[in-house]
Design a protein around this motif. Structure first.
Motif, PDB file in Angstrom:
ATOM      1  N   VAL A  78     -17.787  39.116   7.596  1.00 48.25           N
ATOM      2  CA  VAL A  78     -16.954  38.665   8.701  1.00 48.25           C
ATOM      3  C   VAL A  78     -15.613  38.227   8.139  1.00 48.25           C
ATOM      4  CG1 VAL A  78     -17.858  36.291   8.634  1.00 48.25           C
ATOM      5  CG2 VAL A  78     -16.855  37.190  10.747  1.00 48.25           C
ATOM      6  N   TYR A  79     -14.566  38.490   8.905  1.00 47.90           N
ATOM      7  CA  TYR A  79     -13.216  38.185   8.471  1.00 47.90           C
ATOM      8  C   TYR A  79     -12.537  37.250   9.471  1.00 47.90           C
ATOM      9  CZ  TYR A  79     -14.136  42.517   5.922  1.00 47.90           C
ATOM     10  OH  TYR A  79     -14.707  43.496   5.136  1.00 47.90           O
ATOM     11  N   LEU A  80     -11.571  36.499   8.962  1.00 47.09           N
ATOM     12  CA  LEU A  80     -10.731  35.686   9.827  1.00 47.09           C
ATOM     13  C   LEU A  80      -9.285  35.880   9.380  1.00 47.09           C
ATOM     14  CD1 LEU A  80     -10.739  33.615  12.179  1.00 47.09           C
ATOM     15  CD2 LEU A  80     -10.601  31.834  10.417  1.00 47.09           C
ATOM     16  N   GLN A  81      -8.521  36.558  10.200  1.00 49.64           N
ATOM     17  CA  GLN A  81      -7.090  36.729   9.947  1.00 49.64           C
ATOM     18  C   GLN A  81      -6.364  35.568  10.596  1.00 49.64           C
ATOM     19  OE1 GLN A  81      -5.361  39.146   8.151  1.00 49.64           O
ATOM     20  NE2 GLN A  81      -3.583  37.844   8.548  1.00 49.64           N
ATOM     21  N   MET A  82      -5.663  34.809   9.782  1.00 47.80           N
ATOM     22  CA  MET A  82      -4.956  33.633  10.271  1.00 47.80           C
ATOM     23  C   MET A  82      -3.451  33.832  10.091  1.00 47.80           C
ATOM     24  SD  MET A  82      -7.426  30.582   8.872  1.00 47.80           S
ATOM     25  CE  MET A  82      -7.040  30.877   7.147  1.00 47.80           C
ATOM     26  N   ASN A  83      -2.740  33.837  11.193  1.00 48.65           N
ATOM     27  CA  ASN A  83      -1.295  34.015  11.167  1.00 48.65           C
ATOM     28  C   ASN A  83      -0.589  32.744  11.633  1.00 48.65           C
ATOM     29  OD1 ASN A  83      -1.687  36.750  10.429  1.00 48.65           O
ATOM     30  ND2 ASN A  83      -1.780  37.368  12.586  1.00 48.65           N
ATOM     31  N   SER A  84       0.691  32.660  11.319  1.00 50.19           N
ATOM     32  CA  SER A  84       1.520  31.516  11.753  1.00 50.19           C
ATOM     33  C   SER A  84       0.828  30.191  11.447  1.00 50.19           C
ATOM     34  CB  SER A  84       1.811  31.630  13.251  1.00 50.19           C
ATOM     35  OG  SER A  84       2.457  32.835  13.553  1.00 50.19           O
ATOM     36  N   LEU A  85       0.380  30.047  10.223  1.00 45.12           N
ATOM     37  CA  LEU A  85      -0.372  28.854   9.850  1.00 45.12           C
ATOM     38  C   LEU A  85       0.487  27.600   9.934  1.00 45.12           C
ATOM     39  CD1 LEU A  85      -2.459  30.429   7.006  1.00 45.12           C
ATOM     40  CD2 LEU A  85      -3.402  29.206   8.958  1.00 45.12           C
ATOM     41  N   LYS A  86      -0.169  26.510  10.311  1.00 41.73           N
ATOM     42  CA  LYS A  86       0.483  25.219  10.483  1.00 41.73           C
ATOM     43  C   LYS A  86      -0.166  24.207   9.536  1.00 41.73           C
ATOM     44  CE  LYS A  86       0.925  26.168  15.446  1.00 41.73           C
ATOM     45  NZ  LYS A  86       0.570  25.674  16.811  1.00 41.73           N
ATOM     46  N   PRO A  87       0.537  23.132   9.207  1.00 43.08           N
ATOM     47  CA  PRO A  87      -0.089  22.098   8.362  1.00 43.08           C
ATOM     48  C   PRO A  87      -1.398  21.573   8.941  1.00 43.08           C
ATOM     49  CG  PRO A  87       2.268  21.754   8.459  1.00 43.08           C
ATOM     50  CD  PRO A  87       1.959  22.865   9.431  1.00 43.08           C
ATOM     51  N   GLU A  88      -1.493  21.506  10.259  1.00 46.24           N
ATOM     52  CA  GLU A  88      -2.728  21.006  10.877  1.00 46.24           C
ATOM     53  C   GLU A  88      -3.905  21.979  10.757  1.00 46.24           C
ATOM     54  OE1 GLU A  88       0.319  21.168  12.247  1.00 46.24           O
ATOM     55  OE2 GLU A  88       0.233  21.676  14.380  1.00 46.24           O
ATOM     56  N   ASP A  89      -3.654  23.164  10.237  1.00 41.06           N
ATOM     57  CA  ASP A  89      -4.745  24.098   9.955  1.00 41.06           C
ATOM     58  C   ASP A  89      -5.416  23.798   8.614  1.00 41.06           C
ATOM     59  OD1 ASP A  89      -2.697  26.657  11.360  1.00 41.06           O
ATOM     60  OD2 ASP A  89      -4.439  25.713  12.300  1.00 41.06           O
ATOM     61  N   THR A  90      -4.848  22.868   7.867  1.00 44.58           N
ATOM     62  CA  THR A  90      -5.419  22.499   6.576  1.00 44.58           C
ATOM     63  C   THR A  90      -6.831  21.947   6.758  1.00 44.58           C
ATOM     64  OG1 THR A  90      -3.268  22.043   5.596  1.00 44.58           O
ATOM     65  CG2 THR A  90      -5.181  20.967   4.596  1.00 44.58           C
ATOM     66  N   ALA A  91      -7.778  22.550   6.075  1.00 48.60           N
ATOM     67  CA  ALA A  91      -9.184  22.170   6.204  1.00 48.60           C
ATOM     68  C   ALA A  91     -10.011  23.004   5.239  1.00 48.60           C
ATOM     69  CB  ALA A  91      -9.674  22.400   7.636  1.00 48.60           C
ATOM     70  N   VAL A  92     -11.274  22.634   5.132  1.00 50.98           N
ATOM     71  CA  VAL A  92     -12.243  23.511   4.482  1.00 50.98           C
ATOM     72  C   VAL A  92     -12.826  24.414   5.566  1.00 50.98           C
ATOM     73  CG1 VAL A  92     -14.384  23.680   3.172  1.00 50.98           C
ATOM     74  CG2 VAL A  92     -12.781  21.797   2.725  1.00 50.98           C
ATOM     75  N   TYR A  93     -12.794  25.686   5.340  1.00 45.86           N
ATOM     76  CA  TYR A  93     -13.285  26.665   6.303  1.00 45.86           C
ATOM     77  C   TYR A  93     -14.659  27.165   5.859  1.00 45.86           C
ATOM     78  CZ  TYR A  93      -8.847  26.756   8.730  1.00 45.86           C
ATOM     79  OH  TYR A  93      -7.742  26.397   9.472  1.00 45.86           O
ATOM     80  N   TYR A  94     -15.597  27.076   6.776  1.00 47.65           N
ATOM     81  CA  TYR A  94     -16.984  27.450   6.500  1.00 47.65           C
ATOM     82  C   TYR A  94     -17.373  28.665   7.333  1.00 47.65           C
ATOM     83  CZ  TYR A  94     -17.412  22.753   4.486  1.00 47.65           C
ATOM     84  OH  TYR A  94     -17.245  21.614   3.737  1.00 47.65           O
ATOM     85  N   CYS A  95     -18.125  29.529   6.705  1.00 48.34           N
ATOM     86  CA  CYS A  95     -18.698  30.680   7.383  1.00 48.34           C
ATOM     87  C   CYS A  95     -20.131  30.329   7.803  1.00 48.34           C
ATOM     88  CB  CYS A  95     -18.704  31.857   6.425  1.00 48.34           C
ATOM     89  SG  CYS A  95     -19.592  33.313   6.972  1.00 48.34           S
ATOM     90  N   LYS A  96     -20.528  30.826   8.965  1.00 46.92           N
ATOM     91  CA  LYS A  96     -21.900  30.650   9.424  1.00 46.92           C
ATOM     92  C   LYS A  96     -22.405  31.975   9.961  1.00 46.92           C
ATOM     93  CE  LYS A  96     -24.848  28.074  12.633  1.00 46.92           C
ATOM     94  NZ  LYS A  96     -24.888  27.074  13.729  1.00 46.92           N
ATOM     95  N   ALA A  97     -23.676  32.254   9.703  1.00 47.52           N
ATOM     96  CA  ALA A  97     -24.284  33.474  10.222  1.00 47.52           C
ATOM     97  C   ALA A  97     -25.698  33.180  10.699  1.00 47.52           C
ATOM     98  CB  ALA A  97     -24.318  34.557   9.158  1.00 47.52           C
ATOM     99  N   LEU A  98     -26.066  33.798  11.800  1.00 45.70           N
ATOM    100  CA  LEU A  98     -27.444  33.731  12.299  1.00 45.70           C
ATOM    101  C   LEU A  98     -28.191  34.927  11.739  1.00 45.70           C
ATOM    102  CD1 LEU A  98     -26.838  32.687  16.003  1.00 45.70           C
ATOM    103  CD2 LEU A  98     -27.370  31.238  14.046  1.00 45.70           C
ATOM    104  N   VAL A  99     -29.250  34.642  10.983  1.00 50.01           N
ATOM    105  CA  VAL A  99     -29.915  35.692  10.214  1.00 50.01           C
ATOM    106  C   VAL A  99     -31.415  35.674  10.478  1.00 50.01           C
ATOM    107  CG1 VAL A  99     -30.447  36.523   7.883  1.00 50.01           C
ATOM    108  CG2 VAL A  99     -28.182  35.572   8.388  1.00 50.01           C
ATOM    109  N   ARG A 100     -31.963  36.857  10.639  1.00 50.18           N
ATOM    110  CA  ARG A 100     -33.416  37.030  10.624  1.00 50.18           C
ATOM    111  C   ARG A 100     -33.784  37.586   9.254  1.00 50.18           C
ATOM    112  NH1 ARG A 100     -35.172  40.807  15.373  1.00 50.18           N
ATOM    113  NH2 ARG A 100     -37.269  40.171  14.713  1.00 50.18           N
ATOM    114  N   VAL A 101     -34.736  36.957   8.596  1.00 53.21           N
ATOM    115  CA  VAL A 101     -35.112  37.417   7.251  1.00 53.21           C
ATOM    116  C   VAL A 101     -36.198  38.489   7.288  1.00 53.21           C
ATOM    117  CG1 VAL A 101     -34.373  35.289   6.142  1.00 53.21           C
ATOM    118  CG2 VAL A 101     -36.744  35.515   6.954  1.00 53.21           C
ATOM    119  N   ASP A 102     -36.904  38.610   8.405  1.00 47.38           N
ATOM    120  CA  ASP A 102     -37.861  39.693   8.583  1.00 47.38           C
ATOM    121  C   ASP A 102     -38.079  39.894  10.087  1.00 47.38           C
ATOM    122  OD1 ASP A 102     -40.177  37.315   7.477  1.00 47.38           O
ATOM    123  OD2 ASP A 102     -40.105  38.026   9.543  1.00 47.38           O
TER     124      ASP A 102
END
Length: 121
Positions: A78-102
């Motif tokens: 999964v991708y996240l294209q971030m344009n026109s970034l602002k100082p308030e966008d400063t953060a740790v960005y986490y990826c999450k996925a819903l996964v079935r293992v079987d």
């Protein structure tokens, strides 16, 4: 085991762009929705955007039309294209996925380790 590995974070100036990537690997039968969240110091983690397995996106208020989420199911990424970034966008960005293992399991949410995005002049 399921692993989500984010990449693409860094330090940019206001107005610049970044593209985050998150690749899923491990014992995966299928992947449902994937998404990006962020957490700034002293604040709660918030949804930035998520996307269904069929490609339908949902954006949080913080995306404000500046961010675009996409995914490549063949690459389990999964991708996240971030344009026109602002100082308030400063953060740790986490990826999450819903996964079935079987085929007999339910979807379970997995998180990546996070990638730092800093927007500063």
């Amino acid at each position: 085991q399921v692993q989500l590995v984010e990449s693409g974070g860094g330090l940019v100036q206001p107005g610049e762009s970044l593209r985050l990537s998150c690749a899923a690997s491990g014992s995966i039968f299928s992947i449902g929705a994937m998404g990006w969240y962020r957490q700034a110091p002293g604040k709660q983690r918030e949804l930035v955007a998520d996307i269904t397995s069929s490609g339908t996106p949902t954006y949080g208020d913080s995306a404000e039309g500046r961010f675009t989420i996409s995914r490549d199911n063949a690459k389990r990424t999964v991708y996240l294209q971030m344009n026109s970034l602002k100082p308030e966008d400063t953060a740790v960005y986490y990826c999450k996925a819903l996964v079935r293992v079987d085929q007999n399991s339910y979807y379970y949410g997995y998180w990546g380790q996070g990638t730092q995005v800093t927007v500063s002049s």
